[in-house]
Motif scaffolding. Sequence first.
Motif, mmCIF file in Angstrom:
data_model
loop_
_atom_site.group_PDB
_atom_site.id
_atom_site.type_symbol
_atom_site.label_atom_id
_atom_site.label_comp_id
_atom_site.label_asym_id
_atom_site.label_seq_id
_atom_site.Cartn_x
_atom_site.Cartn_y
_atom_site.Cartn_z
ATOM 1 N N MET A 12 0.851 -1.191 0.000
ATOM 2 C CA MET A 12 0.000 0.000 0.000
ATOM 3 C C MET A 12 0.885 1.238 0.000
ATOM 4 O O MET A 12 1.903 1.271 0.694
ATOM 5 N N ALA A 13 0.495 2.224 -0.764
ATOM 6 C CA ALA A 13 1.181 3.508 -0.713
ATOM 7 C C ALA A 13 0.847 4.145 0.635
ATOM 8 O O ALA A 13 -0.319 4.341 0.968
ATOM 9 N N ASP A 14 1.897 4.416 1.423
ATOM 10 C CA ASP A 14 1.702 5.049 2.725
ATOM 11 C C ASP A 14 2.793 6.092 2.941
ATOM 12 O O ASP A 14 3.608 6.336 2.049
ATOM 13 N N GLU A 15 2.830 6.678 4.103
ATOM 14 C CA GLU A 15 3.776 7.768 4.364
ATOM 15 C C GLU A 15 5.232 7.316 4.319
ATOM 16 O O GLU A 15 6.123 8.142 4.138
ATOM 17 N N THR A 16 5.502 6.005 4.430
ATOM 18 C CA THR A 16 6.887 5.527 4.438
ATOM 19 C C THR A 16 7.470 5.345 3.045
ATOM 20 O O THR A 16 8.686 5.238 2.911
ATOM 21 N N ASN A 17 6.640 5.277 2.022
ATOM 22 C CA ASN A 17 7.152 5.008 0.681
ATOM 23 C C ASN A 17 6.804 6.105 -0.331
ATOM 24 O O ASN A 17 6.810 5.878 -1.531
ATOM 25 N N THR A 18 6.543 7.307 0.175
ATOM 26 C CA THR A 18 6.280 8.438 -0.715
ATOM 27 C C THR A 18 7.592 9.030 -1.221
ATOM 28 O O THR A 18 8.665 8.781 -0.661
ATOM 29 N N ARG A 28 3.675 13.714 -1.675
ATOM 30 C CA ARG A 28 3.138 12.555 -0.968
ATOM 31 C C ARG A 28 2.478 11.611 -1.979
ATOM 32 O O ARG A 28 1.271 11.417 -1.974
ATOM 33 N N PHE A 30 3.389 7.708 -4.186
ATOM 34 C CA PHE A 30 4.247 6.520 -4.208
ATOM 35 C C PHE A 30 5.485 6.836 -5.035
ATOM 36 O O PHE A 30 5.391 7.279 -6.185
ATOM 37 N N VAL A 72 -1.282 8.196 -1.708
ATOM 38 C CA VAL A 72 -1.253 7.468 -0.441
ATOM 39 C C VAL A 72 -2.626 6.845 -0.217
ATOM 40 O O VAL A 72 -3.659 7.472 -0.475
ATOM 41 N N GLY A 73 -2.638 5.591 0.234
ATOM 42 C CA GLY A 73 -3.890 4.882 0.512
ATOM 43 C C GLY A 73 -4.300 3.890 -0.554
ATOM 44 O O GLY A 73 -5.226 3.110 -0.354
ATOM 45 N N ASN A 75 -3.426 0.632 -3.178
ATOM 46 C CA ASN A 75 -2.560 -0.546 -3.308
ATOM 47 C C ASN A 75 -1.826 -0.540 -4.640
ATOM 48 O O ASN A 75 -2.374 -0.125 -5.657
#
Length: 127
Positions: A12-18, A28, A30, A72-73, A75
């Motif tokens: 999932m695209a989240d804050e750690t992989n932006t 923010r 992917f 973000v959010g 898949n």
Amino acid sequence: MEKGLRHTETVMADETNTAAAMGSGTLRVFSTPSMIALMEKTCYTCVQPHLEEGLSTVGTFVNVKHLAATPVGMNITAECTLEEVDGRRLVFSVKAFDEKGLIGEGEHERFVIKCESFVKKTYAKLD
């Protein structure tokens, strides 16, 4: 190991992989480095079960296009197909999709290595 092996992995695209988190941009969305890492993981996990104990693969070449941004959010699923086996050299076609369609595609190359000797040679650089 034969060509034609296929595998998929999803994150999932989240804050750690932006792009902002990875340092590859300010947005923010992917990131390209995260897409490439997902593609590499997909290829690695595709072939690892087919290798003898003590062997693994390392990535040596990546040629991909990042075609569309993913928020973000959402898949992201990467898929790979083993296209060529040339001794220890493995060549994969790779694609990545978000929930709306294709976001990346290209080629990835890996080499089969003996883990122990690879690590020994690598850490010999410290001597």
